[in-house]
Design a protein around this motif. Sequence first.
Motif, short mmCIF file in Angstrom:
data_model
loop_
_atom_site.label_atom_id
_atom_site.label_comp_id
_atom_site.label_asym_id
_atom_site.label_seq_id
_atom_site.Cartn_x
_atom_site.Cartn_y
_atom_site.Cartn_z
N HIS A 267 0.84 -1.20 0.00
CA HIS A 267 0.00 0.00 0.00
C HIS A 267 0.88 1.26 0.00
O HIS A 267 0.67 2.18 -0.80
CB HIS A 267 -0.92 -0.01 1.22
CG HIS A 267 -1.94 1.09 1.21
ND1 HIS A 267 -3.28 0.86 0.99
CD2 HIS A 267 -1.82 2.43 1.35
CE1 HIS A 267 -3.93 2.01 1.02
NE2 HIS A 267 -3.06 2.98 1.24
N VAL A 271 1.40 4.48 -2.61
CA VAL A 271 1.23 5.90 -2.22
C VAL A 271 2.50 6.69 -2.54
O VAL A 271 2.44 7.80 -3.09
CB VAL A 271 0.90 5.99 -0.72
CG1 VAL A 271 0.87 7.46 -0.28
CG2 VAL A 271 -0.42 5.31 -0.41
N ARG B 475 -6.62 13.84 2.94
CA ARG B 475 -6.38 12.48 3.39
C ARG B 475 -5.71 12.50 4.76
O ARG B 475 -5.13 11.51 5.19
CB ARG B 475 -5.49 11.72 2.39
CG ARG B 475 -6.15 11.49 1.04
CD ARG B 475 -7.37 10.60 1.11
NE ARG B 475 -7.03 9.22 1.48
CZ ARG B 475 -7.92 8.33 1.91
NH1 ARG B 475 -9.21 8.70 2.04
NH2 ARG B 475 -7.55 7.12 2.22
N ASP B 668 -1.47 11.06 8.43
CA ASP B 668 -1.64 10.69 7.02
C ASP B 668 -2.26 9.30 6.99
O ASP B 668 -1.60 8.31 7.32
CB ASP B 668 -0.26 10.71 6.34
CG ASP B 668 -0.35 10.42 4.85
OD1 ASP B 668 -1.24 9.66 4.45
OD2 ASP B 668 0.50 10.95 4.11
N ASP B 670 -3.05 7.39 4.62
CA ASP B 670 -2.57 6.45 3.61
C ASP B 670 -1.22 5.83 3.93
O ASP B 670 -0.92 4.73 3.49
CB ASP B 670 -2.52 7.14 2.24
CG ASP B 670 -3.91 7.52 1.79
OD1 ASP B 670 -4.82 6.70 1.97
OD2 ASP B 670 -4.08 8.65 1.30
N THR B 671 -0.40 6.55 4.68
CA THR B 671 0.94 6.03 5.00
C THR B 671 1.09 5.70 6.48
O THR B 671 2.06 5.07 6.87
CB THR B 671 2.03 7.06 4.64
OG1 THR B 671 1.78 8.25 5.41
CG2 THR B 671 2.04 7.38 3.17
N TRP B 798 -1.55 2.79 10.16
CA TRP B 798 -2.13 2.44 8.85
C TRP B 798 -3.18 1.34 9.03
O TRP B 798 -4.27 1.39 8.43
CB TRP B 798 -1.01 1.98 7.93
CG TRP B 798 -1.49 1.49 6.60
CD1 TRP B 798 -1.72 2.24 5.48
CD2 TRP B 798 -1.82 0.13 6.25
NE1 TRP B 798 -2.16 1.43 4.46
CE2 TRP B 798 -2.23 0.13 4.90
CE3 TRP B 798 -1.79 -1.07 6.94
CZ2 TRP B 798 -2.61 -1.03 4.23
CZ3 TRP B 798 -2.17 -2.24 6.29
CH2 TRP B 798 -2.57 -2.21 4.94
N ASN B 802 -6.97 1.18 8.06
CA ASN B 802 -7.42 0.11 7.16
C ASN B 802 -8.59 -0.66 7.76
O ASN B 802 -9.59 -0.93 7.08
CB ASN B 802 -6.23 -0.81 6.88
CG ASN B 802 -6.45 -1.64 5.63
OD1 ASN B 802 -6.82 -2.80 5.71
ND2 ASN B 802 -6.24 -1.02 4.46
N HIS B 807 -9.39 3.17 3.70
CA HIS B 807 -8.60 3.11 2.47
C HIS B 807 -9.47 2.75 1.25
O HIS B 807 -8.96 2.37 0.21
CB HIS B 807 -7.45 2.09 2.62
CG HIS B 807 -6.43 2.54 3.60
ND1 HIS B 807 -5.79 1.69 4.48
CD2 HIS B 807 -5.94 3.77 3.90
CE1 HIS B 807 -4.95 2.37 5.24
NE2 HIS B 807 -5.03 3.64 4.92
#
Lengths: 284, 808
Positions: A267, A271, B475, B668, B670-671, B798, B802, B807
């Motif tokens: 993932h 990104v 995000r 963040d 996404d990370t 994360w 998730n 996500h």
Amino acid sequence: MIPAAFEYYRPKDMAGVLSILEEHGDDARVMAGGHSLIPMMKLRMADVPHLIDLQDVGGMSDIEISSDSIRIGALVTQAEIIDHADLAKVAPILREAALQIADPQVRYMGTVGGNVANGDPGNDMPGLMQCLDAVFTVVGADGERDIPARDFYEAAYMTAREDEEVLTAVTIPLPNGGYAYEKQKRKIGDYATAAAAVQIVKDGETCSSVAIAMTNLSDTPIYSEAAGAALIGTAVDAVALDAAVAAMLGDIDPSEDNRGPVAFKNHVAGVILRRAIERAWSRA
Amino acid sequence: MKDEVTREERVDNLKGMGCSRKRVEDARFTQGKGNYVDDVKLDGMLFGDFVRSPYAHARIKSIDTAAALEVPGVLAVLTAADLEPLGLHWMPTLAGDKQMVLADGKVLFQGQEVAFVVAEDRYAAADGIELVEVEYEELPVLVDPFEALKSDVVLREDTVDENGKATDGAHGPRKHPNHIFTWDAGDKEPTEEVIANADVVAEESMYYHRTHPCPLETCGCVASMDKVNGKLTLWGTFQAPHAIRTIVSLISGLEEHNIRVISPDIGGGFGNKVGAYPGYVCSVVASIVTGKPVKWIEDRMDNLMTTAFARDYWMKGKISATPEGKITGLHCHVTADHGGFDACADPTKFPAGFMNICTGSYDIPTAYLEVDGVYTNKAPGGVSYRCSFRVTEAVYFIERMIEVLAIKLDMDAAELRRINFIKKEQFPYTAALGWEYDSGDYHTAWDKALKAVDYDGLRAEQAQRVEDFKAGKTRKLMGIGLSFFTEIVGAGPVKNCDILGLGMFDSCEIRIHPTGSAIARLGTISQGQGHATTFAQILASEIGLPADSITIEEGDTDTAPYGLGTYGSRSTPVAGAATAMAGRKIRAKAQMIAAYLLEVHDDDVEFDVDRFVVKGAPEKFKTMKEIAFAAYNQAIPGIEPGLEAVSYYDPPNMTYPFGAYVCVMDIDVDTGVPDIRRFYALDDCGTRINPMIIEGQVHGGLTEALAVALGQEIAYDDMGNCKTGTLMDFFLPTAWEVPNYETDFTVTPSPHHPIGAKGVGESPHVGGVPCFSNAVQDAFRPFGNMHTNMPHDHWRIWKTANDLGLHG
């Protein structure tokens, strides 16, 4: 953290280096900055009875910029890459990447040659050099030969360089277009959770060429031709980005470690690549 | 005599309490002139180092030292068989258990000490270690304490009788051979009843992961046995040098006067250097055997993998409340993973430390705590990493339970805290689990903190962020971490605090020199806290001599008075009190001398900054400097010459520093990368001795809190292999990872401490960990998050996102 006993050599020229290598074969290792090899010796994970220090061998400490390429001697340090104003103009991605390697103290010692030659999948320069389509020059008893960075890495710590050869220089064609080196790491000094090197050329509103390489997501750096192909001829829009990321994910093969499990790494790789492409495109 | 210096200038000249005096230690530290144990170099000194087990659980079938002894420079290889005739193959732990010094037939954790190689230098010792051949038979590994309590695998042969039945441990009956103790506090049935009948109950299970204090300087020692005069000198990284001397005497049989323990400069301790380690025992034995000094210094991996860890608490909580949010009851059960030996460094009667401070800063009428200690195949320890005994665990528990209850009540967590705080007028306050909180003013501190950060504004911004996130405009989520903590420090009153029977008082001895300077020695030992600076300031204010004229000395048991050392923020509450009390004895004698010199009655003079003055006639005075000279050089009827004092201080109670922290974090999604935008820390440590040092302590404690909350852990795989044995994987933050800290304070002096001080070194860690963690958890609250375990490293954050479906 005490290494086993070893002989220390500091030859004055390459002939001296090569003769020691020839004599001792894989019992001998050359050392530039020593920031990968010495910790491994201290952990007794690397057994190096004969250690050859390259510091006194001349001719490997220069950065030469010509009309079509850049030649970086193997002993050039990361700090010298960062501080070289002309280099930052013609290939700014080198500076951007070097600034994300380790910490200032390590960068004063760590060299470009050591970083690319060691074959550690965590090192940043191998992926970067694949992105830039660099060529590594190695010298051995039979003379010099050139090996493209994209063909150099075989497995973790396994490269196309023979044990009796020394990597002396890295030659990079002058890069074009926009660039980005994007890296996620847990802290200063860490290897990448995921890193992406992108160099992209814009022709009008579309991408005419691009090179993409990923770091620490397989046991070698990954040059993803497929990811690049997904962008060429597009306007680098959302659809193209999705395709590039999907293609890249097909090329990498991360393994679980303390940074996280495979699903997380995949993932984050996506990104990071997406961000690298967007940043590079904005600079193209 | 005309005095041209104003009173204000006289106060300033003292650099006494309240002054941000520069640290006197830093001149040597910043020039590389510190003197640490590894700087001790003696003629003929040998080096010892360990053969360590690669396995977490194995029987040792044989040890062959022959090849190692062939290595040039290797003089001896000690094994348990060599120590057994001396009765030193096992040693007592501070927790009432015992621990192998060298593997006695088996190993219980990876990295356990198996043999001690003694050589002429480090290199020969390392080569010798490679050649010691140990034959292991691997045994089933237990890394999960819940499994350990069910397993047929008995880790410790000394926990069962000949019929295989669990014997009693140091703290009562065992439930299972791998069970160490059950310890409880409070009222079980009433608590269960309150919770069963409550309108609102929130429940949560949380794991406070295993981590490590990781001081920059690792542990080590130099042992030197002088066979001519029979005296043993032991230099080492000891947070409690006198306790080490007594323990060495008790286990070695050497008379205590023949043992001199010296703690030189210490590069951080954080609890890691409180206990006794096999390296100390082996170095002493090796020095006795060889007749030469022997040095042992851990490397970083040794330190992280084998010397004392911290935390590893599995905590299960229930908290009940009225619909309006008034808390009615709290229940806590802990399964405590102690590793292969119970080597916790707690006051001996408190096998779970002061975990029973877990009602926190709140007026909770009914509570019950039960802790079960368990053996596993992990390194021993369980020390208090930058906190008083298990207080980080207690504060984390309650500050998470408050957040969980707020979610259950659909209430603002700041408001929930406010309506449950112990009120100012309730102090001294006796908590449901027994402690008597000496003082506090929580509402004032909380309101000040929330105002400083514009709390309502932050919540409005956060709500907007959630809207933007849902609309796909960002995000990044925003978390607001709150914590309000009460520490319990200054262990402690001898009536309930001892370590192996040693009462936890502390001491100060002062000698005033004839020319008006002084030396004071204490039973504590600085590891970076700045004692030489701050204790001199306490004395300057008490005895009227400039801090710059007062030397503070610690750490040499031949010269310093007996004390229990420095940990658990006890130096200022206990030794600081002893310092003030000894200073007052000096002042009392000085008063008599001054009265004689001024030819008035004792009661007719009074102390004024740096002198005694005749009441009502301030032009008639004797400075402390003049009095010091007279004390030694003038015959004064009825008064002995000299000006010295010693005080041993047994504190009447603990002190209870508190604080209010707020963290603002962007995450963040996404990370999983968190970005700390703001951190505000209000500390109330009572009377403030040196504001600059307090601020430094707060910065350091918060940074270690950030580390623990966001990534610092000691992790094992299923085979008991330590996965975090180097600083590549063990998170030690650098300047890069650390945010800017805003510090603030209120002052609520301790009513029972001579100068009203409470201790501050550990508060920021205690309050910081839940604050960082709450910030992460708060960011995900709008999406249904109740609780996720620390450490909140990138992948776990994360994973939270998730699991919540963020996500896409």
